[in-house]
Design a protein around this motif. Sequence first.
Motif, mmCIF file in Angstrom:
data_model
loop_
_atom_site.group_PDB
_atom_site.id
_atom_site.type_symbol
_atom_site.label_atom_id
_atom_site.label_comp_id
_atom_site.label_asym_id
_atom_site.label_seq_id
_atom_site.Cartn_x
_atom_site.Cartn_y
_atom_site.Cartn_z
ATOM 1 N N VAL A 134 0.854 -1.186 0.000
ATOM 2 C CA VAL A 134 0.000 0.000 0.000
ATOM 3 C C VAL A 134 0.890 1.236 0.000
ATOM 4 O O VAL A 134 1.831 1.333 0.808
ATOM 5 N N ASP A 135 0.589 2.169 -0.924
ATOM 6 C CA ASP A 135 1.277 3.459 -0.930
ATOM 7 C C ASP A 135 0.435 4.445 -0.141
ATOM 8 O O ASP A 135 -0.591 4.939 -0.624
ATOM 9 N N ALA A 136 0.848 4.704 1.079
ATOM 10 C CA ALA A 136 0.042 5.568 1.949
ATOM 11 C C ALA A 136 -0.029 6.997 1.431
ATOM 12 O O ALA A 136 -0.936 7.743 1.819
ATOM 13 N N ALA A 137 0.886 7.386 0.550
ATOM 14 C CA ALA A 137 0.842 8.741 0.019
ATOM 15 C C ALA A 137 -0.368 8.959 -0.877
ATOM 16 O O ALA A 137 -0.861 10.082 -1.004
ATOM 17 N N SER A 138 -0.850 7.895 -1.519
ATOM 18 C CA SER A 138 -1.999 8.013 -2.413
ATOM 19 C C SER A 138 -3.295 7.495 -1.789
ATOM 20 O O SER A 138 -4.370 7.712 -2.344
ATOM 21 N N ARG A 139 -3.184 6.816 -0.641
ATOM 22 C CA ARG A 139 -4.390 6.300 0.031
ATOM 23 C C ARG A 139 -4.344 6.758 1.488
ATOM 24 O O ARG A 139 -4.062 5.987 2.405
ATOM 25 N N LEU A 199 2.363 -4.419 3.665
ATOM 26 C CA LEU A 199 3.515 -3.528 3.534
ATOM 27 C C LEU A 199 2.987 -2.123 3.200
ATOM 28 O O LEU A 199 2.534 -1.865 2.075
ATOM 29 N N ILE A 200 3.020 -1.216 4.165
ATOM 30 C CA ILE A 200 2.511 0.143 3.996
ATOM 31 C C ILE A 200 3.705 1.088 3.884
ATOM 32 O O ILE A 200 4.434 1.315 4.864
ATOM 33 N N ASP A 201 3.931 1.619 2.689
ATOM 34 C CA ASP A 201 5.055 2.519 2.433
ATOM 35 C C ASP A 201 4.638 3.962 2.689
ATOM 36 O O ASP A 201 3.475 4.332 2.470
ATOM 37 N N LEU A 242 5.791 -1.570 8.129
ATOM 38 C CA LEU A 242 5.597 -0.145 7.850
ATOM 39 C C LEU A 242 6.947 0.481 7.495
ATOM 40 O O LEU A 242 7.977 0.157 8.108
ATOM 41 N N ALA A 243 6.932 1.393 6.527
ATOM 42 C CA ALA A 243 8.152 2.085 6.103
ATOM 43 C C ALA A 243 7.861 3.577 6.006
ATOM 44 O O ALA A 243 6.789 3.982 5.530
ATOM 45 N N THR A 244 8.816 4.395 6.439
ATOM 46 C CA THR A 244 8.636 5.849 6.403
ATOM 47 C C THR A 244 9.984 6.548 6.373
ATOM 48 O O THR A 244 10.980 6.037 6.902
ATOM 49 N N THR A 245 9.990 7.713 5.763
ATOM 50 C CA THR A 245 11.177 8.568 5.780
ATOM 51 C C THR A 245 11.075 9.654 6.849
ATOM 52 O O THR A 245 12.040 10.404 7.052
ATOM 53 N N ASP A 246 9.935 9.757 7.494
ATOM 54 C CA ASP A 246 9.727 10.809 8.494
ATOM 55 C C ASP A 246 8.982 10.244 9.703
ATOM 56 O O ASP A 246 7.775 10.441 9.871
#
Length: 576
Positions: free
Chosen positions: A94-99, A125-127, A155-159
């Motif tokens: 899942v691309d959390a930026a678009s959902r 896998l939630i990016d 879960l993955a995040t840059t922030d």
Amino acid sequence: MAYQVLARKWRPRTFAEMVGQTHVLRALMNALSTDRLHHAYLFTGTRGVGKTTIARIFAKSLNCETHGVSDHPCGHCRTCTEIDGGRFVDLIEVDAASRTGVDDTRELLDNVQYAPTRGRYKVYLIDEVHMLTRQSFNALLKTLEEPPPHIKFLLATTDPQKLLPTVLSRCLQFNLKRLPLELIHSHLSHILETEQIAFEPASLHFLARAADGSMRDALSLLDQAIAYGAGQLTVADVSAMLGTLEQGVVYHLLRSLMANDAVALLNNVKQLAESNPDFNQVLADLLSILQKIALAQVLPDSLNSELPEEQMIAELAQQISPEDVQLFYQIGLTGRRDLPYAPEQRGGFEMLLLRMLAFRPVNAAFSAPETAKPTPSRTMADAPRPVAATTVTHVPPTAAAVPEKKTIVKTPPVSSPVSPAPITPTNTPNNTPAHSPAKNQVLTLNNPEDWLHLVKQLPLGGAVRQLALNCALTQVSGHTLHLQLAKDSEMLGVGGRVSELEKIILNYCGQPYHIEIHITQQLNTVTVAELQHREQNEYEQQLKVQIQSDPFVQSLQQRFGAKIMRIQANKNGENS
């Protein structure tokens, strides 16, 4: 077959193929091998350091058909190949930026209760998970805390700072580090050798530095450099592609600074301007070289002698002083902040370099400060001040400040208004300071005023100095000094201060003298403290007369009703 970019072609398929991040891999591999699996993992770090890659490998390790749950998936079974191809039905990416909406999250969680279709675990896998809204996080919290046994959240995040504390507390968090420049350099070299592409080793250094710790960025830049250089990598092509300068240009600037050659320095800037560079980036390159030089001066073994750039750094580290390195770095760091405010970048960059030359100390000032003379390149503040030097010579540190103030009022004379005491013979060497010991000399105290001169020349301090200032000499008999001390100052003569004063006089003249203190209600003669107070009052009166007679002060008094006030300085030199 269509061309596959290097970032996808060389994406690791197993933990063993991963470059760096050993602190994360060790924890995950141990958890897999001992079957101590958590239900939620959070991977944080900058872009391109392996967050999603590690999550996919972890998903393969959980569902591998050949080896089962292990830290080394086979990579050949149907599950492994489908995960690598992004087709595995039980790996929901899942691309959390678009959902970001709460409805998207609820729709995603509707299928959590169902068992996996083919795999052992259903992996979510939630990016870029930090992009979810607060409502989406709230909808996820309960499932994230107590998921069904067949569910794993990755879960993955840059922030990570944007994640709610309630989310962080429900996950095992792994922080992926930026990859070192040397590691990126060696991996790019390995890829090019495997791909059989000709390259210059120095060109990979530019790519690794431009990647800024991201392996994916490094591989993307490598693809671009291969296309730019028509199948090969050279330093010139990579520098032109990245828009950076060859390091030799920056080294020429630094050598001109070291040689204190302003003409050569401006000529280098003139030649540099012909290529229309970004002077902010040039300054950044210069600061980077200075930082490496400072590091090489402290830790010479940290340099890699095989790289040409490192060899040049080692050579410069031996030719420039650490003081100059720190000065250039600090001026450059401050100037980089001010560079955008310059009318033009080139002019601001030239002024910054000239500032480095202007504030660079003269080498002679470090090697022989006592013989250093002012030169045209030094500022007026650096020139020696004869008045200050004369004052130090004639007035010891322990003497009162009154004579110095009189010297300032009477501008022409420099020496102290108090005549030197007749306590030393006439054959005293001229180079002996007034406060230095005069060995084997007999004190000639013919009258009480001689005691005043002696106290001003002795190196006294603290309570001993207060004792001497408040005593008055009444008689000298042989090697015995008879002193009077007022009754209200009697406590100054206790605690071994008399014997300490005797030791100071012994060190000064080289002969022992005994001091006898006589306590009296009223002193018959003036003490040093009283004389200082009297001279202070006289000085203040003279100063007040001068101020009152000043035409400018008089005009202020007439026009604004100004008043002259006395400001007393405290012991720290601050006005109160």
